[in-house]
Write an enzyme that holds these catalytic residues in place. Structure first.
Site, PDB file in Angstrom:
ATOM      1  N   SER A 138       1.015  -1.305   0.298  1.00 20.30           N
ATOM      2  CA  SER A 138      -0.058  -0.203   0.334  1.00 20.30           C
ATOM      3  C   SER A 138       1.325   1.293  -0.221  1.00 20.30           C
ATOM      4  O   SER A 138       2.168   0.973   0.391  1.00 20.30           O
ATOM      5  CB  SER A 138      -0.913   0.134   1.548  1.00 20.30           C
ATOM      6  OG  SER A 138      -1.496   1.683   1.601  1.00 20.30           O
ATOM      7  N   TYR A 150      -1.250   0.787  11.025  1.00 23.84           N
ATOM      8  CA  TYR A 150      -1.467   0.124   9.176  1.00 23.84           C
ATOM      9  C   TYR A 150      -0.260   0.337   8.067  1.00 23.84           C
ATOM     10  O   TYR A 150       0.549  -0.218   8.137  1.00 23.84           O
ATOM     11  CB  TYR A 150      -2.011   0.800   8.118  1.00 23.84           C
ATOM     12  CG  TYR A 150      -2.553  -0.110   7.128  1.00 23.84           C
ATOM     13  CD1 TYR A 150      -3.022  -1.530   6.843  1.00 23.84           C
ATOM     14  CD2 TYR A 150      -2.585   0.816   6.196  1.00 23.84           C
ATOM     15  CE1 TYR A 150      -3.423  -1.978   5.709  1.00 23.84           C
ATOM     16  CE2 TYR A 150      -2.468  -0.188   4.734  1.00 23.84           C
ATOM     17  CZ  TYR A 150      -3.191  -0.867   4.642  1.00 23.84           C
ATOM     18  OH  TYR A 150      -3.062  -1.183   2.846  1.00 23.84           O
ATOM     19  N   LYS A 154       2.591  -2.073   5.918  1.00 15.29           N
ATOM     20  CA  LYS A 154       3.091  -1.804   5.127  1.00 15.29           C
ATOM     21  C   LYS A 154       4.580  -1.554   4.380  1.00 15.29           C
ATOM     22  O   LYS A 154       5.018  -2.429   3.769  1.00 15.29           O
ATOM     23  CB  LYS A 154       2.443  -1.073   4.626  1.00 15.29           C
ATOM     24  CG  LYS A 154       0.488  -2.173   4.341  1.00 15.29           C
ATOM     25  CD  LYS A 154       0.620  -3.571   3.721  1.00 15.29           C
ATOM     26  CE  LYS A 154      -1.192  -4.035   3.485  1.00 15.29           C
ATOM     27  NZ  LYS A 154      -1.310  -5.312   2.762  1.00 15.29           N
TER      28      LYS A 154
END
Length: 168
Positions: A138, A150, A154
């Site tokens: 991402s 998050y 990633k």
């Protein structure tokens, strides 16, 4: 388009919706034999019934042993393994670091980066003569956004992809 995937056996995590579903459908359209997993058993059964996967089973990729058992079952049922796509991902818990707990951060890491590493570790010995691993990342791994945990997971996944290329 011909991506040269006819007859290849590819396993896809998080395959029943969004990017994972599009990947499974594209691989199948290219002639690959797809093994699919997701937490939702009904959705996985629907994917197999639709012809977008040759093998499907429900599996929680964060649960100890479930991912590894699924890789063994799928590669056995499909007669081998050529590639894996680590697509399962998301965030667990609150978006702000001031509201998240260490358990939230660990769960987000495991879902995004940890599962990908375990998938490759389980698959690599079954890919005789080589293979491929695709780890779905991402922009959040490179550019701060609205969710620290998050983005960190990633970013770790991006590093893992480079390291796996060196190691394997």
């Amino acid at each position: 388009m011909d991506l040269g995937l006819a007859g290849r056996i590819v396993l896809v995590t998080g395959a029943t919706r969004g990017i994972g579903l599009a990947i499974a459908r594209t691989l199948t359209a290219e002639g690959a034999r797809v093994g699919a997993c997701a937490r939702d058993a009904e959705a996985v059964a629907g994917l197999v019934a639709s012809g977008d996967a040759a093998f499907g089973a429900a599996a929680d990729v964060t649960a100890p042993g479930e991912l590894e058992d699924w890789v063994a079952a799928a590669s056995g049922a499909l007669g081998g393994l050529d590639a894996v796509v680590a697509n399962a991902g998301g965030s667990s818990g609150p978006r702000l670091v001031t509201e998240s707990t260490p358990a939230d951060r660990a769960a987000t890491y495991e879902l995004n980066a940890g599962h990908a590493l375990r998938l490759v570790a389980a698959a690599a010995p079954r890919m005789a003569g080589g293979g491929a691993a695709v780890l779905i990342g991402s922009i959040s791994g490179r550019k701060p956004g609205s969710n620290l945990q998050y983005g960190m997971a990633k970013a770790a996944l991006a590093h893992a992809a480079g390291q796996l290329a060196v190691d394997l």
